[in-house]
Design a protein around this motif. Structure first.
Motif, PDB file in Angstrom:
ATOM      1  N   ARG A 114       0.894  -1.093   0.107  1.00  0.00           N
ATOM      2  CA  ARG A 114       0.066   0.129  -0.058  1.00  0.00           C
ATOM      3  C   ARG A 114       0.798   1.265  -0.038  1.00  0.00           C
ATOM      4  O   ARG A 114       0.522   2.076  -0.596  1.00  0.00           O
ATOM      5  CB  ARG A 114      -0.953  -0.099   1.209  1.00  0.00           C
ATOM      6  N   GLY A 115       1.963   1.261   0.759  1.00  0.00           N
ATOM      7  CA  GLY A 115       2.853   2.340   0.937  1.00  0.00           C
ATOM      8  C   GLY A 115       3.486   2.470  -0.568  1.00  0.00           C
ATOM      9  O   GLY A 115       3.720   3.936  -0.953  1.00  0.00           O
ATOM     10  N   LYS A 116       3.621   1.349  -1.303  1.00  0.00           N
ATOM     11  CA  LYS A 116       4.359   1.670  -2.471  1.00  0.00           C
ATOM     12  C   LYS A 116       3.199   2.392  -3.438  1.00  0.00           C
ATOM     13  O   LYS A 116       3.808   3.434  -4.300  1.00  0.00           O
ATOM     14  CB  LYS A 116       4.739   0.366  -3.318  1.00  0.00           C
ATOM     15  N   TYR A 117       2.028   2.282  -3.457  1.00  0.00           N
ATOM     16  CA  TYR A 117       1.181   2.991  -4.340  1.00  0.00           C
ATOM     17  C   TYR A 117       0.896   4.327  -3.833  1.00  0.00           C
ATOM     18  O   TYR A 117       1.036   5.140  -4.722  1.00  0.00           O
ATOM     19  CB  TYR A 117      -0.389   2.414  -4.152  1.00  0.00           C
ATOM     20  N   LEU A 118       1.030   4.713  -2.541  1.00  0.00           N
ATOM     21  CA  LEU A 118       1.266   6.082  -2.011  1.00  0.00           C
ATOM     22  C   LEU A 118       2.366   6.771  -2.519  1.00  0.00           C
ATOM     23  O   LEU A 118       2.267   7.914  -2.945  1.00  0.00           O
ATOM     24  CB  LEU A 118       0.964   6.013  -0.543  1.00  0.00           C
ATOM     25  N   ARG A 119       3.647   6.228  -2.506  1.00  0.00           N
ATOM     26  CA  ARG A 119       4.702   6.719  -2.925  1.00  0.00           C
ATOM     27  C   ARG A 119       4.711   7.357  -4.256  1.00  0.00           C
ATOM     28  O   ARG A 119       5.005   8.142  -4.645  1.00  0.00           O
ATOM     29  CB  ARG A 119       5.892   5.730  -2.710  1.00  0.00           C
ATOM     30  N   LYS A 120       4.152   6.141  -5.124  1.00  0.00           N
ATOM     31  CA  LYS A 120       4.026   6.541  -6.643  1.00  0.00           C
ATOM     32  C   LYS A 120       2.989   7.813  -6.910  1.00  0.00           C
ATOM     33  O   LYS A 120       3.346   8.665  -7.576  1.00  0.00           O
ATOM     34  CB  LYS A 120       3.678   5.391  -7.282  1.00  0.00           C
ATOM     35  N   LEU A 121       2.007   7.751  -5.967  1.00  0.00           N
ATOM     36  CA  LEU A 121       1.045   8.766  -6.004  1.00  0.00           C
ATOM     37  C   LEU A 121       1.635  10.347  -5.770  1.00  0.00           C
ATOM     38  O   LEU A 121       1.512  11.130  -6.670  1.00  0.00           O
ATOM     39  CB  LEU A 121      -0.185   8.573  -5.107  1.00  0.00           C
ATOM     40  N   GLY A 122       2.545  10.263  -4.700  1.00  0.00           N
ATOM     41  CA  GLY A 122       3.355  11.369  -4.426  1.00  0.00           C
ATOM     42  C   GLY A 122       4.338  11.872  -5.528  1.00  0.00           C
ATOM     43  O   GLY A 122       4.377  13.075  -6.236  1.00  0.00           O
ATOM     44  N   ASP A 123       4.848  10.835  -6.141  1.00  0.00           N
ATOM     45  CA  ASP A 123       5.861  11.320  -7.283  1.00  0.00           C
ATOM     46  C   ASP A 123       5.175  11.789  -8.244  1.00  0.00           C
ATOM     47  O   ASP A 123       5.234  12.809  -9.088  1.00  0.00           O
ATOM     48  CB  ASP A 123       6.547   9.910  -7.529  1.00  0.00           C
ATOM     49  N   LEU A 124       4.209  11.254  -9.013  1.00  0.00           N
ATOM     50  CA  LEU A 124       3.503  11.782 -10.053  1.00  0.00           C
ATOM     51  C   LEU A 124       2.623  13.151  -9.768  1.00  0.00           C
ATOM     52  O   LEU A 124       2.531  13.883 -10.777  1.00  0.00           O
ATOM     53  CB  LEU A 124       2.283  10.691 -10.530  1.00  0.00           C
ATOM     54  N   LEU A 125       2.147  13.172  -8.603  1.00  0.00           N
ATOM     55  CA  LEU A 125       1.472  14.424  -8.251  1.00  0.00           C
ATOM     56  C   LEU A 125       2.665  15.655  -8.369  1.00  0.00           C
ATOM     57  O   LEU A 125       2.223  16.798  -8.986  1.00  0.00           O
ATOM     58  CB  LEU A 125       1.113  14.500  -6.985  1.00  0.00           C
ATOM     59  N   ALA A 126       3.916  15.642  -7.946  1.00  0.00           N
ATOM     60  CA  ALA A 126       4.673  16.470  -7.972  1.00  0.00           C
ATOM     61  C   ALA A 126       5.006  16.691  -9.542  1.00  0.00           C
ATOM     62  O   ALA A 126       4.964  18.028  -9.912  1.00  0.00           O
ATOM     63  CB  ALA A 126       6.192  15.988  -7.348  1.00  0.00           C
ATOM     64  N   GLU A 127       5.212  15.754 -10.393  1.00  0.00           N
ATOM     65  CA  GLU A 127       5.293  15.729 -11.770  1.00  0.00           C
ATOM     66  C   GLU A 127       4.185  16.696 -12.345  1.00  0.00           C
ATOM     67  O   GLU A 127       4.477  17.465 -13.317  1.00  0.00           O
ATOM     68  CB  GLU A 127       5.230  14.434 -12.534  1.00  0.00           C
ATOM     69  N   LYS A 128       3.048  16.421 -11.952  1.00  0.00           N
ATOM     70  CA  LYS A 128       1.803  17.170 -12.581  1.00  0.00           C
ATOM     71  C   LYS A 128       1.348  18.447 -11.903  1.00  0.00           C
ATOM     72  O   LYS A 128       0.315  18.755 -12.062  1.00  0.00           O
ATOM     73  CB  LYS A 128       0.578  16.058 -12.674  1.00  0.00           C
ATOM     74  N   SER A 129       2.131  18.867 -11.103  1.00  0.00           N
ATOM     75  CA  SER A 129       1.872  20.137 -10.186  1.00  0.00           C
ATOM     76  C   SER A 129       1.325  21.375 -10.975  1.00  0.00           C
ATOM     77  O   SER A 129       0.420  22.109 -10.816  1.00  0.00           O
ATOM     78  CB  SER A 129       3.007  20.530  -9.196  1.00  0.00           C
ATOM     79  N   GLU A 130       1.969  21.633 -12.224  1.00  0.00           N
ATOM     80  CA  GLU A 130       1.771  22.459 -12.981  1.00  0.00           C
ATOM     81  C   GLU A 130       0.224  22.701 -13.675  1.00  0.00           C
ATOM     82  O   GLU A 130      -0.326  23.630 -13.231  1.00  0.00           O
ATOM     83  CB  GLU A 130       2.776  22.638 -14.111  1.00  0.00           C
ATOM     84  N   GLU A 131      -0.084  21.436 -14.177  1.00  0.00           N
ATOM     85  CA  GLU A 131      -1.522  21.021 -14.694  1.00  0.00           C
ATOM     86  C   GLU A 131      -2.442  21.209 -13.584  1.00  0.00           C
ATOM     87  O   GLU A 131      -3.490  22.020 -13.990  1.00  0.00           O
ATOM     88  CB  GLU A 131      -1.577  19.866 -15.384  1.00  0.00           C
ATOM     89  N   LEU A 132      -2.069  20.471 -12.640  1.00  0.00           N
ATOM     90  CA  LEU A 132      -3.227  20.595 -11.428  1.00  0.00           C
ATOM     91  C   LEU A 132      -3.597  21.945 -11.027  1.00  0.00           C
ATOM     92  O   LEU A 132      -4.626  22.321 -10.775  1.00  0.00           O
ATOM     93  CB  LEU A 132      -2.957  19.468 -10.415  1.00  0.00           C
ATOM     94  N   GLY A 133      -2.273  22.723 -10.901  1.00  0.00           N
ATOM     95  CA  GLY A 133      -2.437  23.979  -9.970  1.00  0.00           C
ATOM     96  C   GLY A 133      -3.100  24.884 -10.976  1.00  0.00           C
ATOM     97  O   GLY A 133      -3.849  25.679 -10.365  1.00  0.00           O
ATOM     98  N   LYS A 134      -2.773  24.697 -12.239  1.00  0.00           N
ATOM     99  CA  LYS A 134      -3.350  25.785 -13.006  1.00  0.00           C
ATOM    100  C   LYS A 134      -5.044  25.517 -12.989  1.00  0.00           C
ATOM    101  O   LYS A 134      -5.805  26.562 -13.046  1.00  0.00           O
ATOM    102  CB  LYS A 134      -3.007  25.541 -14.501  1.00  0.00           C
ATOM    103  N   ILE A 135      -5.467  24.174 -13.155  1.00  0.00           N
ATOM    104  CA  ILE A 135      -6.986  24.031 -13.016  1.00  0.00           C
ATOM    105  C   ILE A 135      -7.414  24.627 -11.904  1.00  0.00           C
ATOM    106  O   ILE A 135      -8.706  25.252 -11.693  1.00  0.00           O
ATOM    107  CB  ILE A 135      -7.255  22.480 -13.097  1.00  0.00           C
ATOM    108  N   GLU A 136      -6.819  24.286 -10.671  1.00  0.00           N
ATOM    109  CA  GLU A 136      -7.331  24.929  -9.328  1.00  0.00           C
ATOM    110  C   GLU A 136      -7.212  26.373  -9.292  1.00  0.00           C
ATOM    111  O   GLU A 136      -8.529  26.914  -8.950  1.00  0.00           O
ATOM    112  CB  GLU A 136      -6.343  24.288  -8.224  1.00  0.00           C
ATOM    113  N   SER A 137      -6.414  26.931 -10.029  1.00  0.00           N
ATOM    114  CA  SER A 137      -6.395  28.540 -10.036  1.00  0.00           C
ATOM    115  C   SER A 137      -7.490  29.017 -10.719  1.00  0.00           C
ATOM    116  O   SER A 137      -8.104  30.143 -10.290  1.00  0.00           O
ATOM    117  CB  SER A 137      -4.817  29.103 -10.688  1.00  0.00           C
ATOM    118  N   ILE A 138      -7.686  28.355 -11.948  1.00  0.00           N
ATOM    119  CA  ILE A 138      -8.651  28.751 -12.885  1.00  0.00           C
ATOM    120  C   ILE A 138     -10.200  28.714 -12.052  1.00  0.00           C
ATOM    121  O   ILE A 138     -10.944  29.668 -12.119  1.00  0.00           O
ATOM    122  CB  ILE A 138      -9.089  28.098 -14.200  1.00  0.00           C
TER     123      ILE A 138
END
Ligand code: TXE
Length: 540
Positions: A116-140
């Motif tokens: 389970r921990g491995k899934y969460l670690r991967k989730l954290g890594d991918l989130l950091a990679e997609k921070s620009e796209e996700l941040g933009k949507i949240e800002s709009i």
């Protein structure tokens, strides 16, 4: 409605036109209504090129079962920019049932905590990679600065990493039991389906503090986005999909309080509710939990005191106060919205603060030079205007701001506002405005300011600026708040518990304890004797 009033005339014309054209479908009222709704949406999408979002249920992208949607408004321009699915009762049931199945029978129920921990670690890594796209949507969608949403999306990777590490450290205990020939131990087990209800103001951050510990402990989750801004949370489903969580482990739905929130929080298969929002809705949630006896945690905002003593570093305190009340346009549960200044430094402090406030640059949240964006809902602006007008009638003085800026067209902006309050009893002093409005009060002594700071129905956070360390220890003990910052403000970490006293709610998010709050204890008794159990009717 509030913000939906803005460009009704045009929408209403389009809707009427389509309604006329399909009026012959009266032979089946329900079907006709569905067709009208779908045509309306297609029409709006075609005319205004709105973005469309879907819900993520059981590993699949779905619309609402009857096709209904609602519009999400970009508060910087006061116009619709996206169509969001409005979940029906059946949609909510589908999401909860998928989560329940994943918890009981799916792959998730069989894997080890380390996996389970491995899934969460991967989730954290991918989130950091997609921070620009996700941040933009949240800002709009919310008007929050891209600088902040981008940074937050990156930083919350740390939350997932922290809980990834804790997943296989949830230990039980053996009990020094007071019976001969008995061995007893405790294990901590996940609760089941967690309903996570998230408001609009910090969507991804609040998702992380809820689902990080919930998933690490082995639960499955149904996340409900806020009707005021759902887009970033629905988009977050793409990261969940890419990580490859088994279907049903994380489900994301959108819709209003009724039916979506209500169905979710009363659902018999939901065993834990984690809610962030306002106290009025929290009271509904508590009542709803009487239906399913779900355990509840509540994070409900506040009216946090920010106290400055005469021995403080004034420049640091002014900067702290500016960040505490004007950061995120004041739409933060920990906003330092009540400023208490020791009398001898009050005038100098306010001079410095008003001149900094006067230079805050309002504007498009996507631009780097912008320092304050709009508010997320029109309802907040109405509340702020009405409370400022009341305060003025009661004798308060506006030191800076107090109005909507004249040059921001249709955007939902409000000036950074500083209100000098002559009396702690003014309503504005203990009303959460969720906007860039600071109430200022003066004090003479430490005893007096402790009493004033605690004189509130809330108790989430507090800030104290002083160079006297003995005083800082005395005052942190005396303040009735879940988080006290000394010579700093608005700092958070996955390691530090977060939550309130009184009307600010109960339960703590982040930190070690949070993972335990998503488990319950099972006690196991084992008879180690070879003797059979004695006949209970023949007492020895
Ligand atoms: O929150 P709500 P809103 C405060 C702030 C703000 C006020 C209202 O003062 O102005 O609350 O904000 C869902 N059963 N905070 O309207 O109404 C709803 O759909 C289950 C402080 O955004 O509390 C949404 O997803 N759920 C806060 C969520 O509850 C229901 C952050 C929150 O909505 C429901 C946000 C029901 N019966 C607002 N009815 C903080 N702690 O920072 C609604 N919901």
């Amino acid at each position: 409605g509030d913000h939906r009033d803005l460009h009704y005339p045009l929408r209403r014309q389009r809707q009427m036109c389509i309604r006329d054209s399909v009026s012959y479908l009266t032979w089946n009222k329900n079907r006709a209504e569905k067709v009208v709704r779908n045509y309306n949406n297609l029409w709006i999408v075609a005319m205004g090129s709105l973005e469309t979002f879907k819900m993520f249920v059981n590993g699949k992208w779905v619309d609402s079962e009857n096709g209904s949607t609602f519009e999400s408004i970009n508060p910087s321009i006061g116009k619709s920019w996206a169509l969001i699915p409005e979940a029906t009762v059946n949609d909510v049931n589908n999401a909860v049932e998928a989560a329940y199945k994943a918890f009981n029978e799916g792959e998730w129920s069989k894997i080890t905590p380390t996996q389970r921990g491995k899934y969460l670690r991967k989730l954290g890594d991918l989130l950091a990679e997609k921070s620009e796209e996700l941040g933009k949507i949240e800002s709009i969608d919310t008007g929050k600065l891209l600088k902040e949403t981008r940074w937050q999306a990156k930083y919350i990777a740390e939350y997932f990493h922290y809980y990834a590490g804790l997943a296989d450290k949830i230990e039980g205990s053996t009990l020094p039991i007071d019976k001969p020939d008995m061995y007893a131990f405790n294990v901590r087990e996940p609760l089941g389906v967690v309903a996570a209800i998230v408001p609009w103001n910090s969507q991804l951050f609040l998702v992380a503090v809820k689902i990080g510990p919930a998933l690490a402990a082995g639960n499955t989750v149904v996340l409900k986005a806020s009707e005021h801004a759902s887009a970033a949370m629905l988009e977050f489903g793409k990261v969940i999909e890419e990580v490859g969580f088994p279907p049903g482990v994380v489900n994301i739905i959108s819709g209003h309080g009724d039916p979506c929130g209500k169905t979710l929080t009363t659902h018999p298969l939901v065993h834990r509710i984690s809610f962030t929002g306002g106290p009025a809705t929290a009271r509904h949630v508590i009542r709803n939990s009487a239906e399913n006896f779900a355990e509840v945690s509540l994070e409900l905002g506040g009216k946090s005191p920010f106290i400055v003593f005469e021995d403080a570093d004034i420049e640091s305190a002014v900067n702290g106060s500016i960040a505490g009340i004007f950061g995120a346009s004041g739409q933060s549960c920990v906003a330092g919205s009540r400023l208490y200044l020791q009398e001898s430094i009050a005038d100098e402090f306010l001079d410095r603060m008003t001149s900094l406030a006067a230079n805050i640059k309002l504007g498009d949240p996507l631009l780097d030079e912008t320092q304050m964006g709009p508010l997320a809902t029109l309802g907040q602006i109405k509340l702020i205007e009405s409370e400022i007008s009341n305060a003025k009638n009661q004798g308060a003085k506006i030191l800076h701001g107090g109005n909507k800026p004249s040059n921001m067209n249709e955007g939902w902006f409000f000036e950074p506002t500083i209100v000098d309050c002559s009396d702690q009893k003014l309503k504005i002093v203990d009303t959460e405005l969720f906007g860039p409005v600071l109430s200022v009060l003066r004090f003479k002594t430490e005893e007096e300011v402790i009493q004033l700071a605690n004189d509130t129905k809330y108790g989430l956070a507090a800030g104290v600026f002083t160079k006297n360390s003995a005083r800082s220890l005395r005052i942190t003990k005396a303040l009735r708040a879940g988080i006290v910052w000394v010579n700093t403000y608005r700092v958070v970490s996955p390691i530090a518990p977060f939550g309130g006293y009184k009307d600010s709610g109960y339960g703590r998010e982040s930190g070690m304890q949070a993972i335990h709050d998503y488990t319950r204890i099972k006690t196991v008794w084992i008879n180690t004797s070879d003797e059979p159990m004695s006949n209970p009717f023949q007492m020895r």
